[in-house]
Design an enzyme around this catalytic site. Sequence first.
Site, PDB file in Angstrom:
ATOM      1  N   THR A 194      34.295  35.524  41.025  1.00  0.00           N
ATOM      2  CA  THR A 194      33.823  36.181  39.811  1.00  0.00           C
ATOM      3  C   THR A 194      35.014  36.926  39.232  1.00  0.00           C
ATOM      4  OG1 THR A 194      31.543  36.409  40.588  1.00  0.00           O
ATOM      5  CG2 THR A 194      32.253  37.909  38.848  1.00  0.00           C
ATOM      6  N   LYS A 229      28.333  34.143  34.101  1.00  0.00           N
ATOM      7  CA  LYS A 229      28.166  35.069  35.223  1.00  0.00           C
ATOM      8  C   LYS A 229      28.079  36.509  34.718  1.00  0.00           C
ATOM      9  CE  LYS A 229      27.937  36.610  39.455  1.00  0.00           C
ATOM     10  NZ  LYS A 229      28.910  36.324  40.520  1.00  0.00           N
ATOM     11  N   LYS A 258      32.982  46.102  40.173  1.00  0.00           N
ATOM     12  CA  LYS A 258      34.065  45.213  39.749  1.00  0.00           C
ATOM     13  C   LYS A 258      33.564  44.248  38.694  1.00  0.00           C
ATOM     14  CE  LYS A 258      35.008  41.391  41.632  1.00  0.00           C
ATOM     15  NZ  LYS A 258      34.778  39.935  41.362  1.00  0.00           N
TER      16      LYS A 258
END
Length: 290
Positions: free
Chosen positions: A98, A173, A241
């Site tokens: 990711t 995502k 994050k």
Amino acid sequence: MAKVAFIGLGVMGFPMAGHLAEKGGHEVTVYNRTAAKADDWAKKFGGRTGATPAEAADGADFVFTCVGNDDDLRSVTLGETGVLAGMKPGAILIDNTTASADVARELAAAAAERNIGFIDAPVSGGQAGAENGVLTVMCGGDQASFDKAKPVIDAFSRMVGLMGPVGSGQLTKMMNQICIAGIVQGLAESIHFGKQAGLDIEKVVEVISKGAAGSWQMEARHRTMNEGKYDFGFAVDWMRKDLGIVLEEARNNGAKLPLAALVDQFYGDVQAMGGNRWDTSSLLARLERK
């Protein structure tokens, strides 16, 4: 059977690479920054290890990367020891990290210079999804590369979709994480409200989970949240994050994300409570702190 390399054997990568070997039946070579982890994987699944990402990728038809962030990704893909230095023309690099859409486009350009395909393919489903081989994989890239890679990706997934050109997987995502942030915060507030009102949370969830309020988070996390157990699952550090990537992209494209920004701050509060490695459902702990 294909010749495959897998770079990054964390809580996600270790079982994903295992499914490629066992379920997919592929010849798998792995690399991990901590070599002992790669040795453990090879002993368990019978594959090989590489001393560098480039060595692991040598001769592979497909190379997977699953590391921490943009900089980690650059470190294992670029330079003399990166996978691109070891990959053959016509091979495909599939990144399950990711990361940002920008780094996906950067790596796609570097790969194209070597006649190597590239797909950004972040995953959703967490550690349990990786272990059970039922991840959702969101891909960005060209149709030809996707068609070649999908049968291999299928080994650790239950849903694989091509969202658009390179970068689209990462953008998808980001949407996924925006949804999760809002859902978990709503679930945390709902359980907190119910407990304050003296309701039986199990009985309530049994009813409302079958209606419009139902979600995977409610089904999978309400019990542990009610019990105050958070030492498992998708860590708060990882979610922050991810939300950092989301908010940076929103600043670039002009999207307004007030809820995502607020929940990111709430996760900062959880970190301040010592919950860096707690599951994302620990937003309830923030509401219950004295």
